[in-house]
Design a protein around this motif. Structure first.
Motif, PDB file in Angstrom:
ATOM      1  N   THR A 260      -5.686  -7.699 -28.970  1.00 37.20           N
ATOM      2  CA  THR A 260      -7.031  -7.705 -29.559  1.00 37.20           C
ATOM      3  C   THR A 260      -7.098  -7.037 -30.924  1.00 37.20           C
ATOM      4  O   THR A 260      -8.074  -7.205 -31.645  1.00 37.20           O
ATOM      5  CB  THR A 260      -8.043  -6.983 -28.642  1.00 37.20           C
TER       6      THR A 260
ATOM      7  N   LYS B 124     -20.021  -6.945 -27.355  1.00 38.20           N
ATOM      8  CA  LYS B 124     -20.159  -6.317 -26.044  1.00 38.20           C
ATOM      9  C   LYS B 124     -18.802  -6.332 -25.356  1.00 38.20           C
ATOM     10  O   LYS B 124     -17.938  -7.117 -25.698  1.00 38.20           O
ATOM     11  CB  LYS B 124     -21.170  -7.079 -25.186  1.00 38.20           C
ATOM     12  N   ALA B 125     -18.667  -5.475 -24.356  1.00 39.88           N
ATOM     13  CA  ALA B 125     -17.401  -5.423 -23.603  1.00 39.88           C
ATOM     14  C   ALA B 125     -17.077  -6.778 -22.969  1.00 39.88           C
ATOM     15  O   ALA B 125     -15.916  -7.152 -22.872  1.00 39.88           O
ATOM     16  CB  ALA B 125     -17.472  -4.344 -22.538  1.00 39.88           C
ATOM     17  N   THR B 126     -18.109  -7.511 -22.576  1.00 41.70           N
ATOM     18  CA  THR B 126     -17.861  -8.810 -21.929  1.00 41.70           C
ATOM     19  C   THR B 126     -17.255  -9.825 -22.916  1.00 41.70           C
ATOM     20  O   THR B 126     -16.586 -10.757 -22.487  1.00 41.70           O
ATOM     21  CB  THR B 126     -19.154  -9.405 -21.352  1.00 41.70           C
ATOM     22  N   ASN B 127     -17.434  -9.638 -24.212  1.00 45.49           N
ATOM     23  CA  ASN B 127     -16.842 -10.532 -25.197  1.00 45.49           C
ATOM     24  C   ASN B 127     -15.328 -10.412 -25.250  1.00 45.49           C
ATOM     25  O   ASN B 127     -14.642 -11.361 -25.626  1.00 45.49           O
ATOM     26  CB  ASN B 127     -17.426 -10.287 -26.589  1.00 45.49           C
TER      27      ASN B 127
ATOM     28  N   PHE C  93     -16.076  -7.557 -31.384  1.00 40.22           N
ATOM     29  CA  PHE C  93     -16.565  -7.786 -30.028  1.00 40.22           C
ATOM     30  C   PHE C  93     -17.881  -7.034 -29.849  1.00 40.22           C
ATOM     31  O   PHE C  93     -17.904  -5.818 -29.735  1.00 40.22           O
ATOM     32  CB  PHE C  93     -15.531  -7.323 -29.006  1.00 40.22           C
TER      33      PHE C  93
ATOM     34  N   SER D 232     -13.456  -9.851 -22.598  1.00 40.37           N
ATOM     35  CA  SER D 232     -12.890 -10.432 -21.385  1.00 40.37           C
ATOM     36  C   SER D 232     -13.312 -11.872 -21.127  1.00 40.37           C
ATOM     37  O   SER D 232     -12.762 -12.522 -20.262  1.00 40.37           O
ATOM     38  CB  SER D 232     -13.273  -9.567 -20.175  1.00 40.37           C
ATOM     39  N   SER D 233     -14.267 -12.385 -21.882  1.00 41.57           N
ATOM     40  CA  SER D 233     -14.715 -13.753 -21.616  1.00 41.57           C
ATOM     41  C   SER D 233     -13.705 -14.752 -22.136  1.00 41.57           C
ATOM     42  O   SER D 233     -13.000 -14.523 -23.105  1.00 41.57           O
ATOM     43  CB  SER D 233     -16.086 -14.005 -22.244  1.00 41.57           C
TER      44      SER D 233
END
Length: 59
Positions: A43, A52-55, A50, A57-58
């Motif tokens: 990364t 958010k944190a979900t960005n 990114f 891992s998505s």
């Protein structure tokens, strides 16, 4: 043996070039040197792209 040498070289590079980020990642439960170096390799050390944190891992 070569794989272990590469892993060790990557860890050394992270310690040298991204010490704050490398240490901060290792504060996450379950994340040690090998995982932290892999995260930086995949990364980059700058998490600003990114939102958010979900960005991260998505898929």
């Amino acid at each position: 043996r070569q794989i272990e040498e590469c892993r060790n070289a990557l860890i050394s590079m992270c310690q040298e070039h991204f010490p704050k980020q490398f240490k901060r990642l290792q504060s996450i439960p379950g994340v040690k040197e090998r995982a932290a170096s892999a995260i930086i390799a995949e990364t980059g050390a700058d998490m600003k792209p990114f939102e958010k944190a979900t960005n991260v891992s998505s898929g």
